[in-house]
Design an enzyme around this catalytic site. Structure first.
Site: not given
Lengths: 360, 360
Positions: B218, B222
């Site tokens: 995750d 980003k």
């Protein structure tokens, strides 16, 4: 519509204005309006046929100067939509924003005066925007915290329906530098208050007359803007408590020099604040806050817990905390340099891009 | 043009989607497009005549479902410009963005998949935006840090000509919570690593399977997005070093339960990192960074100096530092909750407002 069919007037070519013009020149043509008017003090550069002008051609003096109403007419008669970038801190220019906007001319500016002056001027500005059916817009990111995303963030919070309950922070780079030097959180601060002010003045971290920083009015103006954006009908920066760091005894000082000479008389008082805070495990800071629920704004010295973002600030950074219903106990925090030509101009240029994207 | 002449399709009505629809309903009509399509899993709500629909009318099942190409055609044939809000984390929807955009349909989304997937998809998306002559736009603020102004700030820095030299921070609320609990800067952390992960799982601070947080993907997604916005041609989230906190020995665990049962085997290793940091007067944190000049991206454990913003983080806050040429030694810092339905939806709603302001 290509951006070149949008017309740009730039008023003020000082530190921020020069940096802005340089950033403008670097924009891709798709985002760069045609510069048709440029003014600096008593110099103006424009042609009656709206030809492009260049900063390098700004004359050393101008014989016939357009008044603000004449500039409004000039821009509203341009062969495309016009945008005024006001890089001054001039009250007269600020007072003219409603006229510009009513004539369909958008305004982009770091000038605090329009948004922190009378509530009537504020109302006139945003009424003019509303009645233009979104054809004239006003953007003023750099009026608080220079290029830091403060105004845009607050506007987004409000526009999306969050409830901003409290805004708090350090809103002056000068005050930040003075207190981070005088009473750093790690206890290493050694200089007397008057010495630190003198050093900051010499290094150019204060206004030429440091009293213009120490009276707290610059911070009060920024808080006025934020409080109004959060929904409070604040009359002006003199309508709430602002603690001036100009001691009563020195208010009669006739010059900046006399003030600086007598400032050591104030050292024991400032040392007292510092010691009082230290005894409580805290540090003294110059803080501004808006309590939205209570409708209260205040600016002044506060004892701040060590380990908090405000106490841990370094250099001349600004720090702004937004407490909201959605963000809960931990605020949304924005931190960084809140002054300087380049970063202030960045806020202006970014705003200009947004206006161009909406108008083109 | 009134906003009601703009048409809105919303895909995904889970936590973020529900919060978004509630924020949408509160917008003034001047900013609220007409909702004509709504879908959730295998349910869809729309009419062939583009009538307004309401979330409360979403059927329990739909017989005839529009495929993504059919939805594209449906929206491109609407009697006004259309906007797609994608509140899913679905790769198929993300893969369709170029098609939507090429048909003049703007896209607003918190879905990371499109921007952190293949570099080809990224290029296709922004090529489609460019070739639409600004009639179709894409906004994805909530793809990094939820509603925090991360994407918009980075875009403004780049667009105004600043040089972003380094981006660094804590980009996962889960990782933030785990390390702020495990090794707080004040040295009060007592629990073992596996206990803290278990507590976080029970409190709902992790994904249902904590391995989906601990693998670091995750955060890597980003960082991929931010690195690309800063100008690096990153191939994808698996093209740079990402330290997984799933121990090699536990990679074979067949279920989340088995993983959690065996996680204590990893406690001594994590305790080792914590002690090593403490001996150096530091704390261990899960950090992502982009070194723009060197073209390097990495994600993993780092020993962080106490007193720095990253070491001082609390709760599950995210923190993003932008180091740039203009901002100099002190970065522009943004901090706050980087996850949660309401704040993620806020980023989506604020983006939608910007698209409406540009299109209307």
């Amino acid at each position: 519509m290509p951006a070149s069919k949008l017309y740009l007037a730039v008023v003020g070519v000082g530190g921020v204005g020069t940096a802005f013009l340089s950033q403008l020149a670097s924009l891709p043509s798709s985002l760069r309006p045609t510069l048709i008017f440029l003014s600096r003090s008593s110099k103006q550069l424009y042609t009656s046929s709206y030809d492009p002008v260049s900063a390098s051609d700004l004359p050393s003096s101008s014989s016939k100067l357009l008044s603000l109403p004449e500039l409004t007419t000039y821009l509203s008669s341009a062969p495309g939509k016009a945008i005024l970038v006001d890089n001054t801190s001039n009250q007269d220019v600020a007072n003219s924003y409603p006229s510009f906007l009513r004539q369909g001319i958008s305004v982009v500016t770091p000038n605090k005066k329009a948004f922190s002056g009378s509530l009537q001027l504020w109302t006139d500005i945003f009424d003019a925007v509303d009645s233009s059916d979104c054809q004239a817009m006003v953007y003023h990111e750099s009026s608080v915290g220079a290029g830091l995303p403060v105004i845009s963030t607050l506007k987004d919070l409000v526009a999306t329906g969050d409830q901003v309950t409290r805004i708090e922070g350090v809103f002056s780079g000068t005050m930040s530098f003075l207190f981070n030097s005088f009473a750093p959180a790690d206890g290493t601060g050694k200089g007397k208050w008057s010495q630190i002010v003198a050093q900051a003045k010499e290094a150019g971290y204060t206004e030429p007359d440091p009293r213009d920083d120490l009276n707290g009015m610059d911070v009060a103006r920024k808080l006025t803007i934020l409080a109004r954006l959060a929904g409070l009908k604040v009359q002006g920066p003199d309508s709430f408590p602002v603690q001036s760091l100009i001691p009563k005894e020195l208010e009669t000082a006739k010059s900046s020099d006399e003030f600086m000479q007598r400032l050591p008389e104030f050292d024991s008082e400032m040392e007292g604040y510092k010691d009082e805070a230290a005894k409580a495990g805290k540090v003294v800071r110059y803080v501004g806050s808006v309590d939205v629920a209570a409708g209260k704004v205040k600016v002044g010295l506060e004892m701040v817990e060590k380990g908090t973002p405000i106490a841990s600030l370094r250099g001349s950074d600004n720090l702004i905390c937004f407490y909201t219903k959605r963000y809960g106990a931990n605020p949304l925090v924005i931190q960084g340099a809140g002054a300087g030509g380049e970063v202030t101009a960045m806020g202006v240029t970014a705003d200009l891009i947004k206006v161009v994207e909406r108008l083109r």
